[in-house]
Design a protein around this motif. Structure first.
Motif: not given
Lengths: 309, 481
Positions: A40-42, A272-275, B107, B111, B129-132, B135-136
């Motif tokens: 996911s990149g996160l 960088f936006r949708d993870g 991000t 990240q 640049e908010q992280m989703d 997803v988190l």
């Protein structure tokens, strides 16, 4: 002189090539690996998913849109930019009327023009994009205001807000900001063409048109080809990303109704936006293929006899 | 990368070499390597700090000497309010050092730290640049804040923190089931914003039905003022007034069905009625000319200059447009107008919800410290300080007594009082960012309001987007509880 030549070259190239492999090739290989995961990149955890990302990409409408736009840019921009730059450079160096018995000269004021054409090159692309964003403002922007002044108040397009015009607006900005560089590049190339050729052409009574196509262009071909590839890369990569991201409509660019989304922007958004970093690398792999294909096509089409002079 | 340049028979010419290396070098320009630059490491990440002992003063059991790592989005609200709250933390725990990082690039900054498994203890995850969040949460990267909500509040130890918050704040932090992953610190009032002075000069009141709305716009048009403008480049501002209107016309369940991505949710008659109402503004020429090409700042500027009467927006607009807003503008906000008397909910129904999401990462070294810092921020004193300095309400229910409220804030508080229980809270923008902003906002509503698509076409298009999102296995799905 031939003997030991390769050893000599390899000896000198080893260090740069090692750096290149580490910082360019290796990330490419890694990207291909990540495109087979669901990273996911996160988070540090990810699993292996095989070709899922690729099959998803082929069904992704927005991917196809961005591919289409990127290809449009890669075909149209080099054509327009290199064409314009060749025309300008020819006029600046060779195309003028003959004065004081000189065999060839540029148009009047060509020294001044050379400088002016190069202006946009010194501005950062981000600044250029911002400036044009203001110019394209449909309400108070320079372009619509100019139209009003000319009595064309009935023509007030939304420019970047109109899906039919947005991509053309972006292309215009890219042409404006890059053409100066190529004018200088081609001018330098033209300066190295011996004058006797032109004088001979004059004696034979060739006009400007013939002179350009029979002498200037063939002798400049190498430069034109490099310029072509360079412009194509700009159109596929960083420059187009910057302009679209800064100028166009939407949360981070992409235009009304996805009318200006391009591959690098889509990579950025997914990562960088949708993870969805793994999916982003998948699109990155597609971008790599497109770029390689572009370079191969241009190299192939551009093959000519080497002219030594 | 084979070279295809023409070979002459005299070996490798200098030019050839240069040309080839240039070609190879250029090919690598497309930015792809940058993705792997943040490649995930399998580091062990943070080691958790030892827990402290719980006491009345320290209900969360914070380790009193452990450092705290706090990253804040430095945007419309600035950073002073957080700095002030940190001072309180450092006074309460003199041995603890707080590392404070204000940034606009959440991000970019975080990240790599999430990938390395060493995130900070408290994050304000906001801004461009908010992280989703989806997803988190889906990747189990966040800590459950239930412990914080159940701890004693700073001002009144007999009350739990959760009982001091505004309605809806706790629910907003939940995605599925009981755990609360996010604490929204600001409280945003969405609606239709206007200049009371300009409206008075038209000799009009804020319209409650759509016929009245059209009448007011017509009055304005006669004076050369547009009825509406909006952030044309960011059409997802339109839902700030459009969604609560849909809720008012058709009832809460319509909005819930939309959030739940139910098939045919957008085909509800209430959605159709509201879309057609907005489209009427376009057809009758009540939208400021050129609006589709304006970004949010440009549209707000046109509006503060008095070129347009109404703008759909959130309560941050008072701060954001302060530079161009005349002193006698007399900013006001209203709940959206409905269609007519047959609407399901009364006039006053509006969208208000938490903004500025604070999270504590699951892998934080000192999660108790992060929650303790939040607990301090949710005290009456910190909340008052926030409201005073940034002209916004906070999640703390109260904290507006005895301070001078700006016109917009005052109007917002009054609108909330009028709404009472009729506060709706559409969740698309938290759950499905890309769907809400790009697809529904830009590609759907944006095209309709630019006059390039009819309401019927737009609804069909949006329903298709929603169905695609419902089927998309790469995103996590959520339902209203």
């Amino acid at each position: 002189m031939q003997h030991g030549k390769y050893r000599f070259i390899v000896g000198f190239l080893a260090a740069p090539l090692a750096l290149y492999a580490l910082f360019v090739i290796w990330p490419f290989v890694q990207s291909i690996y990540y495109s087979l995961t669901d990273w996911s990149g996160l988070s540090p955890e990810f699993g292996f998913v095989g070709f899922d990302n690729y099959s998803r990409m082929l069904d992704d409408e927005i991917f196809w849109k961005s591919l289409q736009h990127s290809l449009t840019l890669a075909v149209v921009l080099p054509l327009v930019t290199v064409g314009l730059a060749l025309f300008f450079a020819f006029m600046l160096n060779v195309g003028g009327r003959r004065r004081r018995g000189a065999a060839i000269a540029g148009v009047r004021g060509s020294a001044f023009y050379k400088i002016v054409y190069f202006f946009p090159q010194v501005l950062s692309i981000a600044i250029v994009a911002l400036l044009f964003q203001f110019a394209y403002n449909p309400n108070s922007g320079a372009i619509n205001s100019a139209l009003k002044l000319m009595g064309l108040g009935s023509i007030q397009p939304d420019w970047l807000g109109d899906p039919k015009l947005a991509l053309i607006c972006v292309m215009a900005v890219l042409v404006w900001s890059t053409v100066g560089f190529f004018v200088v590049l081609f001018s330098a190339g033209m300066a190295s063409i011996p004058r006797d050729f032109y004088e001979a052409a004059l004696l034979d009574g060739a006009n400007r048109f013939t002179t350009f196509f029979k002498i200037t262009l063939p002798l400049l071909w190498d430069t034109v080809q490099s310029g072509w590839i360079y412009m194509g890369i700009l159109a596929l990569g960083a420059e187009s990303f910057a302009v679209v991201q800064i100028m166009t409509v939407g949360p981070n660019g992409g235009g009304p109704d996805y009318s200006t989304v391009v591959l690098p922007l889509y990579v950025y958004q997914k990562a960088f936006r949708d993870g969805q970093a793994a999916y982003a690398t998948t699109i990155g792999v597609a971008l790599l293929l497109v770029t390689l294909a572009f370079a191969a096509v241009v190299m192939k089409l551009g093959r000519r006899e080497r002219l030594e002079f | 990368m084979g070279s295809t340049s023409a070979q002459t028979n005299e070996g490798l010419g200098r030019r050839d070499l240069i040309k080839r290396s240039a070609a190879i070098g250029l090919i690598s320009v497309p930015t792809m390597g940058f993705l792997s630059a943040c490649a995930s490491s399998s580091g062990d990440g943070n080691a958790k700090v030892e827990k402290g002992t719980k006491s009345d003063k320290n209900p969360l059991g914070v380790n009193e000497s452990a450092p705290l790592d706090f990253v804040l989005f430095d945007g419309g609200f600035g950073q002073q309010y957080a700095k002030d709250a940190i001072k309180v933390y450092e006074t309460n725990y003199p041995k603890a050092k707080v590392k404070f990082t204000p940034t606009q690039k959440i991000t970019t900054e975080l990240q790599p730290r999430f990938n390395g498994g060493n995130p900070p203890d408290l994050i304000d995850n906001s801004g461009a640049e908010q992280m989703d969040m989806g997803v988190l949460v889906g990747q189990k990267q966040l800590a459950d804040l239930t412990a914080l909500l159940d701890s004693a509040s700073v001002d009144d130890p007999s009350k739990k923190v959760r009982d001091t918050l505004r309605p809806g704040i706790v629910e907003m932090g939940q995605f599925d089931g009981a755990p609360v992953w996010i604490l929204y610190y600001a409280y945003t009032v969405y609606g239709v914003w206007y200049s009371q002075k300009l409206l008075d000069s038209l000799d009009a009141k804020y319209p409650e039905t759509w016929d009245e709305m059209l009448a007011v716009c017509e009055k304005a048009k006669k004076k050369g003022i547009a009825g509406w403008t909006y952030a044309g480049k960011h059409p997802y501002y339109l839902p700030f007034s459009l969604y609560p209107m849909i809720g008012k016309v058709g009832g809460r369940e319509v909005l819930d069905a939309i959030d739940n991505l139910e098939p045919k949710a957008w085909e509800h008659p209430a959605v159709k009625a509201c879309f057609e109402a907005y489209y009427e503004l376009v057809q009758k020429g009540y939208i400021l000319k050129g609006t589709p090409g304006l970004d949010h700042i440009q549209s707000q500027t046109a509006w503060t200059e008095g070129k347009a009467l109404f703008i759909p927006n959130g309560s941050w607009v008072e701060n954001e447009a302060a530079k161009t807003m005349p002193a006698d503008f007399n900013l006001a906000v209203s709940a959206p107008s409905g269609i007519d008397a047959s609407d399901k909910m009364p006039f006053g129904t509006m969208w208000a919800s938490g903004g500025e999401p604070f999270i504590v990462p699951a892998k934080a070294a000192n999660p108790e410290g992060g929650m303790e810092q939040l607990r301090i921020m949710l005290s009456e004193a910190s909340s008052k300080n926030f409201t005073q300095s940034v002209k916004s309400l906070s999640a703390y229910n109260g904290g507006t007594d005895g301070i001078e409220l700006t016109p917009g804030l005052k109007s917002g508080v009054a609108a909330l009082e009028k709404a009472g229980q009729n506060v709706v809270n559409p969740r698309l923008q938290d759950w499905y960012v890309a769907l809400q902003k790009e697809k529904i906002g830009v590609a759907g509503i944006g095209e309709m309001m630019a006059g390039r698509a009819t309401p019927a076409e737009t609804i069909k298009k949006i329903q298709k987007f929603a169905d695609e999102a419902a089927k998309d296995s790469s995103i996590k799905h959520y339902k209203h509880q």
